[in-house]
Design an enzyme around this catalytic site. Sequence first.
Site, short mmCIF file in Angstrom:
data_model
loop_
_atom_site.label_atom_id
_atom_site.label_comp_id
_atom_site.label_asym_id
_atom_site.label_seq_id
_atom_site.Cartn_x
_atom_site.Cartn_y
_atom_site.Cartn_z
N LYS A 112 0.82 -1.22 0.00
CA LYS A 112 0.00 0.00 0.00
C LYS A 112 0.86 1.26 0.00
O LYS A 112 0.49 2.26 -0.62
CB LYS A 112 -0.96 -0.01 1.19
CG LYS A 112 -2.04 -1.05 0.98
CD LYS A 112 -3.15 -0.98 1.97
CE LYS A 112 -4.20 -2.01 1.57
NZ LYS A 112 -5.23 -2.20 2.55
N LYS A 197 -4.63 -9.96 -5.46
CA LYS A 197 -5.82 -10.27 -4.67
C LYS A 197 -7.00 -9.42 -5.14
O LYS A 197 -6.81 -8.28 -5.55
CB LYS A 197 -5.49 -9.94 -3.22
CG LYS A 197 -6.54 -10.33 -2.23
CD LYS A 197 -6.22 -9.80 -0.86
CE LYS A 197 -6.53 -8.32 -0.74
NZ LYS A 197 -6.76 -7.86 0.64
N LYS A 200 -10.94 -4.47 -2.38
CA LYS A 200 -12.03 -3.52 -2.61
C LYS A 200 -11.53 -2.13 -2.97
O LYS A 200 -12.28 -1.33 -3.48
CB LYS A 200 -12.96 -3.48 -1.40
CG LYS A 200 -12.32 -3.02 -0.11
CD LYS A 200 -13.38 -2.94 0.98
CE LYS A 200 -13.15 -3.94 2.08
NZ LYS A 200 -11.89 -3.76 2.81
N1 AQP Z 1 -9.58 -11.44 -2.05
C1 AQP Z 1 -9.81 -11.95 -0.86
N2 AQP Z 1 -9.90 -13.30 -0.70
C2 AQP Z 1 -10.16 -13.85 0.51
N3 AQP Z 1 -10.36 -13.12 1.63
C3 AQP Z 1 -10.30 -11.79 1.51
N4 AQP Z 1 -10.45 -10.79 2.41
C4 AQP Z 1 -10.29 -9.60 1.80
N5 AQP Z 1 -10.04 -9.79 0.49
C5 AQP Z 1 -10.02 -11.14 0.28
C6 AQP Z 1 -10.76 -11.01 3.82
O1 AQP Z 1 -11.88 -10.18 4.16
C7 AQP Z 1 -11.73 -9.77 5.52
C8 AQP Z 1 -11.93 -8.31 5.62
O2 AQP Z 1 -10.89 -7.65 4.94
P1 AQP Z 1 -10.60 -6.14 5.20
O3 AQP Z 1 -11.76 -5.36 4.81
O4 AQP Z 1 -10.20 -5.95 6.62
O5 AQP Z 1 -9.34 -5.71 4.40
P2 AQP Z 1 -8.39 -6.35 3.39
O6 AQP Z 1 -7.99 -7.72 3.79
O7 AQP Z 1 -7.25 -5.39 3.17
O8 AQP Z 1 -9.35 -6.43 2.19
P3 AQP Z 1 -9.45 -5.61 0.91
O9 AQP Z 1 -10.81 -5.87 0.38
O10 AQP Z 1 -8.31 -5.93 0.03
O11 AQP Z 1 -9.37 -4.10 1.34
P4 AQP Z 1 -8.37 -3.03 0.86
O12 AQP Z 1 -8.41 -3.04 -0.64
O13 AQP Z 1 -8.85 -1.75 1.44
O14 AQP Z 1 -7.03 -3.41 1.41
C9 AQP Z 1 -10.36 -10.22 5.99
O15 AQP Z 1 -10.49 -11.39 6.76
C10 AQP Z 1 -9.65 -10.51 4.71
O16 AQP Z 1 -8.65 -11.50 4.88
#
Ligand code: AQP
Length: 332
Positions: A112, A197, A200
Amino acid sequence: MTRVFSGIKPTGHLTLGNYLGAMRRWAETDQHQADALFCVVDLHALTVDHDPARVRRLSRQAATLLLASGLDPERCTVFVQSHVDEHARLSYLLECVAADGEMRRMIQYKEKARREEARGGSVRLSLLTYPALMAADILAYRTDEAPVGDDQTQHVELARDLAVRFNQRYGQTFTVPRATPPKVAARVMNLHDPASKMGKSDDTGPGVVYLLDEPDAVRRKIMRAVTDDGRDVVYDRRERPGVANLLEILAACAGGEPEDLSGGYASYGALKKDVAEAVVEALGPLRRRHRELCADPGYVDGVLRAGAEKARRMARPTVDAAYRAIGLLPPA
Ligand code: AQP
């Protein structure tokens, strides 16, 4: 009873990755088998460039989607992180236990920070210290298990290390948690870039299935997913990451093992069609329930208010104990 804590960050619209990697399991298993807390971790959304009104909107939407996914406030505690001061209180103590080097080693920080720099922005200090806050989220509740997707296991490992270190230095205070990634779909990949990955906030909309996408949009995105060279459908994560991702999504939505499912397809097109229908079907009940809940915002507010009160009562004794243990004078 096992104590479970997990959270979701309102940094964008929730995705199929969030659902298959985390939320679905929280609703189907964790809330029934454990004393479980689920949290919209809004303070974490401030670690990158953000629009205040959007964070507020996304926090409400995430809470509504958690309930729409089947979390039942009679069975588990659903709340918003910033409503419970104990998270930020404990985070500072954990920063005093963590080392600069171990924070800088975190993969999410590196990725990031690189992304922010490439956009010409500055990297917020909170992006570096975010794992201390995440550790506080987990440790404040004496959590045994953190059900997270693959991408978050490194942060849970750090929470373990900090708990052990704190306990050794200042006396037994925290339960040492462990990460419990799901068996399938632990890491759902971007449909356009299967090396990344499905996240979002990664700005590549066409490769990301959002939970609130219309069924036709879901179908379109999956039918346009990049596949690999070759024509036969085989499950090989390294050599055929695009097809492997589709098989894993199918397995997570419709059941079965990705290897076994691969044998049933003679073409990528047929596989994509089935994946699309399986995803549309899996998300159908969640979308319907989300619509109902949006019509009743008072209900969602009430759940979050009661959830925060309960969470506060649960976290305060542990955080107070940590304050005493580390050497701070209790208020008279
Ligand atoms: N692609 C993914 N596959 C499996 N699990 C996922 N999680 C997120 N993306 C995937 C799981 O969702 C939970 C919540 O995640 P988060 O909102 O705390 O943040 P993150 O892991 O950083 O997810 P994002 O969607 O990728 O957010 P951004 O883009 O803002 O960093 C966690 O248990 C995560 O493992």
